[in-house]
Design a protein around this motif. Sequence first.
Motif, mmCIF file in Angstrom:
data_model
loop_
_atom_site.group_PDB
_atom_site.id
_atom_site.type_symbol
_atom_site.label_atom_id
_atom_site.label_comp_id
_atom_site.label_asym_id
_atom_site.label_seq_id
_atom_site.Cartn_x
_atom_site.Cartn_y
_atom_site.Cartn_z
ATOM 1 N N GLN A 98 -4.467 1.032 -7.689
ATOM 2 C CA GLN A 98 -5.645 0.867 -6.843
ATOM 3 C C GLN A 98 -5.971 -0.631 -6.791
ATOM 4 O OE1 GLN A 98 -7.486 4.386 -6.479
ATOM 5 N NE2 GLN A 98 -5.275 4.519 -6.696
ATOM 6 N N SER B 227 -10.791 -0.222 -3.920
ATOM 7 C CA SER B 227 -10.604 1.233 -4.053
ATOM 8 C C SER B 227 -11.851 1.871 -4.644
ATOM 9 C CB SER B 227 -9.424 1.536 -4.978
ATOM 10 O OG SER B 227 -8.267 0.897 -4.525
ATOM 11 N N GLU C 59 -10.169 3.242 0.394
ATOM 12 C CA GLU C 59 -10.186 1.783 0.249
ATOM 13 C C GLU C 59 -11.162 1.276 1.293
ATOM 14 O OE1 GLU C 59 -6.181 0.175 -0.380
ATOM 15 O OE2 GLU C 59 -6.942 -1.575 0.726
#
Length: 282
Positions: free
Chosen positions: A172, A176, A201
């Motif tokens: 991530q 995120s 995101e």
Amino acid sequence: MANTLFYRAADLKEACVLLSQYGKKAKILAGGTDLMVAINRKLLLPEILVYIGNCGLDYIRVEGDSLIIGAMTNHASIVRSTLVKEKAPLLLEATKYIGSPSIRNMGTIGGNLVNASPAADAGTALLALGAKLNLVSVSGVRQVKVEEFFTGPGKTVLKPSEILQEVLIPSQNENSKWAWYKLGKRKSDICSVISVAISIEIEGNLCRFARIALGAVAPVPLLAKRAGSLLERQNIDKTLITKAAKAASEETTPIDDVRATAWYRRKVSETLVKRLLSQILE
Ligand SMILES: Cc1cc2nc3c(=O)[nH]c(=O)nc-3n(C[C@H](O)[C@H](O)[C@H](O)COP(=O)(O)OP(=O)(O)OC[C@H]3O[C@@H](n4cnc5c(N)ncnc54)[C@H](O)[C@@H]3O)c2cc1C
């Protein structure tokens, strides 16, 4: 169980050879929290059991851009892992409420996926996280996305000769965001009436990508693709969240069962997706 042959494979190679030898007659045994229940209820009587607890599949590590979790890693280890906390907190949160402490000590991430329950909590979280799976056999390794893995209740694309080796979760970034909610008849040691996992995101209000997964509302853990695509490359606001939540609910195909009606599941899907997206936006 009287005539079942039990093998404790010494390593992954031996387990693969046993599966290629016995094919459909053989069943992999991991933590046994699903399989042994089925055997005890006489729903299943495998001729061969291949235990994979000694095959070195119990690990959590980072390689390149992925968090990699071996299939024999139990839920308790995932909940305790600082790597999972840092790289995939959504999976940690979803795993925290799987069964009871004893189920989390025995049950594995691999078993949760291969058992392919529509309500599988780890399976639903991994769907939202865009995870991939390495499947191994004597012929080598092939990789599938989690959304291509489940084919029906208790069914997957895994061939009788294959073992789920590991789960790969893409890393991530600072944009995120995630959310998880498990609705059950009580908070722990209970199967989900419905679960929702969201991974998106977002920069400011601009959504780069969105994955919305729901458990226990379809024959397999469901990736609500239309709902996700409504959000992507858009500035998220309340109106869009309402639209996406409605779309997610329309993508579900729930059934009536002992835990809830289909009507209730569809209604609550919409409410939960709306609530979790609003929380993320805040
Ligand atoms: C009381 C109770 C409460 C539960 N609560 C929850 C819950 O809240 N949420 C939830 O999601 N689940 C729950 N479960 C289900 C179960 O605990 C999980 O799905 C668990 O992760 C299964 O893992 P296992 O290692 O025990 O699998 P096993 O029972 O050993 O195996 C399950 C299936 O997967 C196959 N298999 C296992 N590992 C592999 C592998 N690496 N490669 C190929 N095939 C494999 C086996 O052959 C079998 O068909 C519960 C179960 C019980 C009994």
